[in-house]
Structure formats: structure tokens, C-alpha cells
Design a protein around this motif. Structure first.
Motif, PDB file in Angstrom:
ATOM      1  N   VAL A  12      -6.697 -11.057  39.000  1.00 20.32           N
ATOM      2  CA  VAL A  12      -5.275 -11.729  39.552  1.00 20.32           C
ATOM      3  C   VAL A  12      -5.237 -13.056  39.905  1.00 20.32           C
ATOM      4  O   VAL A  12      -4.203 -13.698  39.483  1.00 20.32           O
ATOM      5  N   SER A  13      -6.357 -13.359  40.429  1.00 17.26           N
ATOM      6  CA  SER A  13      -6.562 -14.891  40.983  1.00 17.26           C
ATOM      7  C   SER A  13      -6.286 -15.761  39.481  1.00 17.26           C
ATOM      8  O   SER A  13      -5.535 -16.753  39.614  1.00 17.26           O
ATOM      9  N   TRP A  14      -6.809 -15.362  38.584  1.00 20.23           N
ATOM     10  CA  TRP A  14      -7.078 -16.192  37.309  1.00 20.23           C
ATOM     11  C   TRP A  14      -5.591 -16.241  36.809  1.00 20.23           C
ATOM     12  O   TRP A  14      -5.094 -16.978  36.420  1.00 20.23           O
ATOM     13  N   ALA A  15      -4.815 -15.161  36.645  1.00 23.07           N
ATOM     14  CA  ALA A  15      -3.589 -14.983  36.074  1.00 23.07           C
ATOM     15  C   ALA A  15      -2.592 -15.900  36.845  1.00 23.07           C
ATOM     16  O   ALA A  15      -1.874 -16.632  36.385  1.00 23.07           O
ATOM     17  N   ARG A  16      -2.741 -15.700  38.202  1.00 22.05           N
ATOM     18  CA  ARG A  16      -1.896 -16.547  39.067  1.00 22.05           C
ATOM     19  C   ARG A  16      -1.957 -18.075  38.856  1.00 22.05           C
ATOM     20  O   ARG A  16      -0.960 -18.697  38.704  1.00 22.05           O
ATOM     21  N   ARG A  17      -3.114 -18.381  38.920  1.00 22.43           N
ATOM     22  CA  ARG A  17      -3.419 -20.165  38.591  1.00 22.43           C
ATOM     23  C   ARG A  17      -3.007 -20.368  37.219  1.00 22.43           C
ATOM     24  O   ARG A  17      -2.330 -21.463  37.044  1.00 22.43           O
ATOM     25  N   CYS A  18      -3.178 -19.406  36.302  1.00 20.79           N
ATOM     26  CA  CYS A  18      -2.710 -19.711  34.786  1.00 20.79           C
ATOM     27  C   CYS A  18      -1.092 -19.873  34.779  1.00 20.79           C
ATOM     28  O   CYS A  18      -0.476 -20.848  34.268  1.00 20.79           O
ATOM     29  N   VAL A  19      -0.389 -19.035  35.268  1.00 21.44           N
ATOM     30  CA  VAL A  19       1.102 -18.911  35.304  1.00 21.44           C
ATOM     31  C   VAL A  19       1.496 -20.298  36.243  1.00 21.44           C
ATOM     32  O   VAL A  19       2.467 -20.925  35.841  1.00 21.44           O
ATOM     33  N   GLN A  20       0.882 -20.487  37.290  1.00 23.53           N
ATOM     34  CA  GLN A  20       1.473 -21.740  38.082  1.00 23.53           C
ATOM     35  C   GLN A  20       1.180 -22.991  37.322  1.00 23.53           C
ATOM     36  O   GLN A  20       1.760 -23.728  37.365  1.00 23.53           O
ATOM     37  N   GLU A  21      -0.028 -23.088  36.675  1.00 23.74           N
ATOM     38  CA  GLU A  21      -0.439 -24.334  36.176  1.00 23.74           C
ATOM     39  C   GLU A  21       0.524 -24.476  34.920  1.00 23.74           C
ATOM     40  O   GLU A  21       1.030 -25.370  34.646  1.00 23.74           O
ATOM     41  N   THR A  22       0.875 -23.309  34.120  1.00 22.91           N
ATOM     42  CA  THR A  22       1.840 -23.329  32.929  1.00 22.91           C
ATOM     43  C   THR A  22       3.053 -23.796  33.449  1.00 22.91           C
ATOM     44  O   THR A  22       3.872 -24.557  33.114  1.00 22.91           O
ATOM     45  N   GLY A  23       3.608 -23.411  34.558  1.00 21.91           N
ATOM     46  CA  GLY A  23       4.826 -23.690  35.244  1.00 21.91           C
ATOM     47  C   GLY A  23       4.807 -25.141  35.318  1.00 21.91           C
ATOM     48  O   GLY A  23       5.897 -25.871  35.135  1.00 21.91           O
ATOM     49  N   VAL A  24       3.883 -25.654  36.107  1.00 23.84           N
ATOM     50  CA  VAL A  24       3.751 -27.164  36.766  1.00 23.84           C
ATOM     51  C   VAL A  24       3.762 -27.977  35.407  1.00 23.84           C
ATOM     52  O   VAL A  24       4.626 -29.064  35.375  1.00 23.84           O
ATOM     53  N   ILE A  25       2.868 -27.741  34.205  1.00 25.57           N
ATOM     54  CA  ILE A  25       2.950 -28.353  33.208  1.00 25.57           C
ATOM     55  C   ILE A  25       4.266 -28.444  32.468  1.00 25.57           C
ATOM     56  O   ILE A  25       4.836 -29.451  31.967  1.00 25.57           O
ATOM     57  N   HIS A  26       4.881 -27.242  32.339  1.00 23.19           N
ATOM     58  CA  HIS A  26       6.146 -27.108  31.554  1.00 23.19           C
ATOM     59  C   HIS A  26       7.451 -27.965  32.204  1.00 23.19           C
ATOM     60  O   HIS A  26       7.950 -28.644  31.645  1.00 23.19           O
ATOM     61  N   CYS A  27       7.363 -27.779  33.425  1.00 32.64           N
ATOM     62  CA  CYS A  27       8.446 -28.590  34.172  1.00 32.64           C
ATOM     63  C   CYS A  27       7.986 -30.211  34.335  1.00 32.64           C
ATOM     64  O   CYS A  27       8.810 -30.952  34.259  1.00 32.64           O
ATOM     65  N   SER A  28       6.720 -30.452  34.344  1.00 29.80           N
ATOM     66  CA  SER A  28       6.334 -31.971  34.232  1.00 29.80           C
ATOM     67  C   SER A  28       6.711 -32.510  32.966  1.00 29.80           C
ATOM     68  O   SER A  28       7.192 -33.616  32.896  1.00 29.80           O
ATOM     69  N   PHE A  61       4.183 -29.729  45.130  1.00 31.86           N
ATOM     70  CA  PHE A  61       4.523 -28.306  45.915  1.00 31.86           C
ATOM     71  C   PHE A  61       3.786 -27.443  45.283  1.00 31.86           C
ATOM     72  O   PHE A  61       3.189 -26.456  46.291  1.00 31.86           O
ATOM     73  N   ALA A  62       3.426 -27.291  43.957  1.00 36.27           N
ATOM     74  CA  ALA A  62       2.487 -26.341  43.404  1.00 36.27           C
ATOM     75  C   ALA A  62       0.933 -26.538  44.127  1.00 36.27           C
ATOM     76  O   ALA A  62       0.102 -25.950  44.207  1.00 36.27           O
ATOM     77  N   ILE A  63       0.762 -27.894  44.043  1.00 38.71           N
ATOM     78  CA  ILE A  63      -0.827 -28.320  44.766  1.00 38.71           C
ATOM     79  C   ILE A  63      -0.870 -27.677  46.328  1.00 38.71           C
ATOM     80  O   ILE A  63      -1.749 -27.253  46.707  1.00 38.71           O
ATOM     81  N   LEU A 110       9.897 -23.451  39.704  1.00 38.58           N
ATOM     82  CA  LEU A 110       8.448 -23.158  39.826  1.00 38.58           C
ATOM     83  C   LEU A 110       8.389 -21.526  40.183  1.00 38.58           C
ATOM     84  O   LEU A 110       7.515 -20.763  39.805  1.00 38.58           O
ATOM     85  N   ILE A 111       9.373 -20.870  40.952  1.00 37.92           N
ATOM     86  CA  ILE A 111       9.339 -19.567  41.472  1.00 37.92           C
ATOM     87  C   ILE A 111       9.643 -18.593  40.473  1.00 37.92           C
ATOM     88  O   ILE A 111       9.039 -17.810  40.177  1.00 37.92           O
ATOM     89  N   SER A 112      10.271 -19.233  39.373  1.00 34.49           N
ATOM     90  CA  SER A 112      10.544 -18.499  38.190  1.00 34.49           C
ATOM     91  C   SER A 112       9.468 -18.046  37.479  1.00 34.49           C
ATOM     92  O   SER A 112       9.323 -16.969  37.093  1.00 34.49           O
ATOM     93  N   TYR A 113       8.453 -19.029  37.328  1.00 37.37           N
ATOM     94  CA  TYR A 113       7.085 -18.524  36.780  1.00 37.37           C
ATOM     95  C   TYR A 113       6.502 -17.691  37.492  1.00 37.37           C
ATOM     96  O   TYR A 113       5.571 -16.809  36.899  1.00 37.37           O
ATOM     97  N   LEU A 114       6.580 -17.543  38.967  1.00 37.22           N
ATOM     98  CA  LEU A 114       5.893 -16.398  39.637  1.00 37.22           C
ATOM     99  C   LEU A 114       6.586 -15.116  39.189  1.00 37.22           C
ATOM    100  O   LEU A 114       5.881 -14.296  39.286  1.00 37.22           O
ATOM    101  N   ARG A 115       7.826 -14.947  38.943  1.00 35.93           N
ATOM    102  CA  ARG A 115       8.449 -13.927  38.533  1.00 35.93           C
ATOM    103  C   ARG A 115       7.794 -13.368  37.398  1.00 35.93           C
ATOM    104  O   ARG A 115       7.536 -12.132  36.934  1.00 35.93           O
ATOM    105  N   LEU A 116       7.413 -14.549  36.268  1.00 34.64           N
ATOM    106  CA  LEU A 116       6.915 -13.898  35.404  1.00 34.64           C
ATOM    107  C   LEU A 116       5.383 -13.414  35.555  1.00 34.64           C
ATOM    108  O   LEU A 116       4.937 -12.303  34.779  1.00 34.64           O
TER     109      LEU A 116
END
Length: 155
Positions: A12-28, A61-63, A110-116
């Protein structure tokens, strides 16, 4: 049982980090393209005081959230400082204080990625429950009461 729980927590921790990093990279990436577009049109003020603060806000914000989750207060402090700087830069931009009206949309991206992430975790939970049901309920009924894989025999 505790070993399984630890494995699930790591997953779960790994999945959360992947989703959060993907969201940050996508938005960046979107913000970087926006900055490049503004610079190509000669709009330096829009690039540096409208687009750049968005990227800084989203990344830090993600950091900050990651620092809170990990218990790393230095990450939280640095993230908070850069968030404040990005908000000040946004106010200095062409829209002035009205630029702050866009801040909730930065957070919602960013919260939209947490929904995913939640959807992904729910599907993993359903698959786990189905596997447990099949192994502990259905297979013993079909095999005449066998409790482990060595006892299963198909006639």
C-alpha cells in the motif's frame, strides 16, 4: 499473519508513493509545457509569476504531504516555505490577488490522483477477498476437506 500484514502495508505504501509521484510528474510536465509556451510568446511575467508558481506549489505540496506521512519534519518545513513563496509569486503575477482563486484547483489536481489510488486499492482488496474465499471455502468443499495444497487431489 503479521508477515502478511507487513507485506500488505509495504504494498500500500509503495502504491501510494507511485500514484503520488505519477500525479506530481504529470502535473509538472503540464506546467513545464505551459512555461515554455508562455516564453515562446514572450510572456515572461506570465511564465514566471503564473505558471512557475503552480508547478512549485504542486511539487512541494506533494513533498509536504510525503514528509508528514514519513514523519520527516524537515521536508514539511521546506515544503511549507516553498508553498508560501509560490503563493507570494502568484500574487505578484498578472492577476494579482485574484490568482489565489486558482489554488484549490492545484490541490484538486493532486487529490484526483489519490482517488485513482483508492480505486486501485479497492480492487486489490476485492481480489484478495476473492482469493481467500476460493482457497479457504470453495477448495476445501471441492476436495473433500483438504486444508493445504498438498492434500488436494483431483479425481
Amino acid at each position: 499473519s503479521s508477515r502478511r500484514r507487513q507485506t500488505r502495508q509495504r504494498s500500500v505504501s509503495w502504491a501510494r508513493r507511485c500514484v503520488q509521484e505519477t500525479g506530481v510528474i504529470h502535473c509538472s510536465v503540464g506546467s513545464i509545457f505551459g512555461i515554455m509556451t508562455e516564453l515562446n510568446y514572450g510572456e515572461k511575467k506570465h511564465a514566471y509569476f503564473e505558471r512557475l508558481p503552480v508547478m512549485l506549489f504542486q511539487v512541494f505540496f506533494a513533498i509536504t504531504l510525503l514528509g508528514l506521512v514519513m514523519g520527516q519534519m524537515m521536508m514539511v518545513y521546506i515544503g511549507a516555505i516553498v508553498i508560501v513563496v509560490s503563493i507570494v509569486m502568484n500574487v505578484m503575477g498578472p492577476e494579482g490577488a485574484m490568482g489565489l482563486a486558482h489554488v484549490p484547483s492545484y490541490v484538486s489536481n493532486l487529490i484526483s490522483y489519490l482517488r485513482l489510488l483508492a480505486i486501485g486499492l479497492a480492487s486489490v482488496g476485492l481480489a484478495y477477498a476473492a482469493n481467500q474465499l476460493a482457497f479457504y471455502v470453495i477448495m476445501p468443499m471441492l476436495s473433500g476437506g483438504a486444508t493445504n495444497s498438498d492434500e488436494f487431489s483431483i479425481p
